[in-house]
Motif scaffolding. Sequence first.
Motif, mmCIF file in Angstrom:
data_model
loop_
_atom_site.group_PDB
_atom_site.id
_atom_site.type_symbol
_atom_site.label_atom_id
_atom_site.label_comp_id
_atom_site.label_asym_id
_atom_site.label_seq_id
_atom_site.Cartn_x
_atom_site.Cartn_y
_atom_site.Cartn_z
ATOM 1 N N LEU B 12 0.489 -0.954 -0.263
ATOM 2 C CA LEU B 12 -0.180 0.123 0.132
ATOM 3 C C LEU B 12 1.248 1.481 0.327
ATOM 4 C CD1 LEU B 12 -3.208 0.903 -0.087
ATOM 5 C CD2 LEU B 12 -2.774 0.846 2.432
ATOM 6 N N VAL B 28 -3.893 12.677 -0.663
ATOM 7 C CA VAL B 28 -5.248 12.690 -1.155
ATOM 8 C C VAL B 28 -5.355 11.223 -1.107
ATOM 9 C CG1 VAL B 28 -4.763 14.137 -2.445
ATOM 10 C CG2 VAL B 28 -4.216 12.732 -3.217
ATOM 11 N N GLY B 29 -5.098 10.284 -0.984
ATOM 12 C CA GLY B 29 -5.491 8.889 -0.326
ATOM 13 C C GLY B 29 -4.279 7.674 -0.583
ATOM 14 N N SER B 30 -4.738 6.299 -1.007
ATOM 15 C CA SER B 30 -3.539 5.210 -0.741
ATOM 16 C C SER B 30 -4.459 4.657 -2.480
ATOM 17 C CB SER B 30 -3.569 4.750 0.035
ATOM 18 O OG SER B 30 -5.067 3.744 0.452
ATOM 19 N N LEU B 31 -3.135 4.021 -2.752
ATOM 20 C CA LEU B 31 -3.166 3.196 -3.387
ATOM 21 C C LEU B 31 -2.369 1.635 -3.530
ATOM 22 C CD1 LEU B 31 -1.267 3.142 -5.323
ATOM 23 C CD2 LEU B 31 -2.973 5.307 -6.715
ATOM 24 N N ALA B 66 3.953 6.783 13.085
ATOM 25 C CA ALA B 66 2.803 7.981 12.958
ATOM 26 C C ALA B 66 2.349 8.669 14.826
ATOM 27 C CB ALA B 66 0.671 7.600 12.687
ATOM 28 N N SER B 67 2.255 9.413 14.852
ATOM 29 C CA SER B 67 2.353 9.528 16.822
ATOM 30 C C SER B 67 1.844 8.674 17.579
ATOM 31 C CB SER B 67 1.539 11.780 16.458
ATOM 32 O OG SER B 67 -0.020 10.858 16.480
ATOM 33 N N SER B 68 0.595 8.447 17.556
ATOM 34 C CA SER B 68 -0.254 7.454 18.204
ATOM 35 C C SER B 68 -1.063 6.989 17.024
ATOM 36 C CB SER B 68 -0.462 7.919 19.568
ATOM 37 O OG SER B 68 -1.527 8.008 20.076
ATOM 38 N N PRO B 69 -1.770 5.587 17.928
ATOM 39 C CA PRO B 69 -3.124 4.832 17.838
ATOM 40 C C PRO B 69 -4.117 5.666 17.933
ATOM 41 C CG PRO B 69 -2.217 3.423 19.731
ATOM 42 C CD PRO B 69 -0.991 4.814 19.515
ATOM 43 N N ASP B 70 -3.886 6.939 18.903
ATOM 44 C CA ASP B 70 -6.015 7.141 18.956
ATOM 45 C C ASP B 70 -4.722 8.823 18.480
ATOM 46 O OD1 ASP B 70 -7.684 8.690 19.926
ATOM 47 O OD2 ASP B 70 -7.871 7.344 21.642
ATOM 48 N N GLU B 71 -5.952 9.303 17.632
ATOM 49 C CA GLU B 71 -5.412 11.079 17.686
ATOM 50 C C GLU B 71 -5.852 11.982 18.381
ATOM 51 O OE1 GLU B 71 -5.530 11.539 14.247
ATOM 52 O OE2 GLU B 71 -5.997 9.339 13.276
ATOM 53 N N LYS B 72 -6.279 11.498 19.565
ATOM 54 C CA LYS B 72 -6.028 12.240 20.513
ATOM 55 C C LYS B 72 -5.167 11.474 21.905
ATOM 56 C CE LYS B 72 -8.626 11.434 23.916
ATOM 57 N NZ LYS B 72 -9.335 10.917 25.651
#
Lengths: 316, 99
Positions: B12, B28-31, B66-72
């Motif tokens: 991906l 914009v998305g993935s492929l 990414a920063s963490s599994p949760d957006e908050k």
Amino acid sequence: MTTAAEPRLAEHFEATIARHDRIEPRDWMPEAYRATLVRQIAQHAHSEVIGMQPEGDWLTRAPSLRRKAVLLAKVQDEAGHGLYLYSACETLGVTRRELTEKLLDGRQKYSSIFNYPTLSYADVGTIGWLVDGAAICNQVPLCRTSYGPYGRAMIRVCKEESFHQRQGFELLMTMMRGTDEQREMVQESVNRFWWPALMMFGPPDDASPNTARSMAWGIKRDTNDELRQRFVDMSVPQAEVLGVTLPDPELAWNEQRQAHDFGEPDWDEFWAVVNGDGPCNAQRIEHRRRAHDDGAWVRAAATAFAARQAEGGRGR
Amino acid sequence: MSGRETSPEWPLYEVFVRGKRGLNHVHVGSLHAADDTMAVLHARDVYTRRNEGVSVWVVRSAHITASSPDEKDPMFAPSGDKVYRHPTFYEIPDSVPHM
């Protein structure tokens, strides 16, 4: 997932929904929310992919180079819409292969409208006007759906659907300015597609058990019947401009409701087509399987090439 | 058909498009693609059919940290209580020009 933290996570999820904020892929979400979205987005993606077939049948028989270029662009868009949606669906933890296989062996569905045949070139116009028109009605509210990746995919889709609907309407207007025979072709096509287009919004609200929960979760923003009503009200003045008759003797303006009354679609037909007994169900899936099988060597070759490149770039 | 394909799925990729000169690349998305070159070509076909971009980046999703599994999450808490970093924190009389 059942852990001590779940109630707190559920609370955070509910609060996000209540604020009309979006849920993003790595957020905790109830399993049923995830499953509902996977089913809905997958069905939507499969519809775009299967949706290439009815119009694709006319690509080699388009009446002019202009119409052919337009139709090619439209069919290519449908493929693109399928890809946006598969990509959104994969953020929920399903693989592309799983989705492909579930479409091919019938475990996931696609919109019933694509199980109707395209018998004349006028159908290309009618599909653009009515089928894509109904799709737009369905999809515009989904741009605000609670799951972020789905909403973002819908925004891209809706921008492009507008071209689809307008090219269809323009095609029909052109035919309506033509000969009597061409006008009859348009009317005949509209007669065949009107009711199936109304069925695209799904069963009536009292037979749609999941609607309430989907609305509480902000996945759906309007009920099936609300969207169907909106579509009828939009289409009636468009039919007048076009000069065609919508094939519903009960269709009439209701001054009190400030909306059109209209007849009941044949729900027995709807369920028959959903359950596999439509005019083209077998043909559509058979075609999709064949295309998938015929493409196997291309996928294998690309994989082999990539592997050799990674080994040491002997490929070029 | 199903079950017949046994080779691993193509990786991906995440796709980023620069809408026009002067703007950042935006996700914009993935492929899926077999390799980087194919990912760029697919990105063009899937995400820029209507002049949406003048430049495309693709990166394997697996390569993103990414920063963490949760957006908050507490990672962003330190900026929450530092209102003095915003210009609106400072009261200046309206009579002071150009500020």
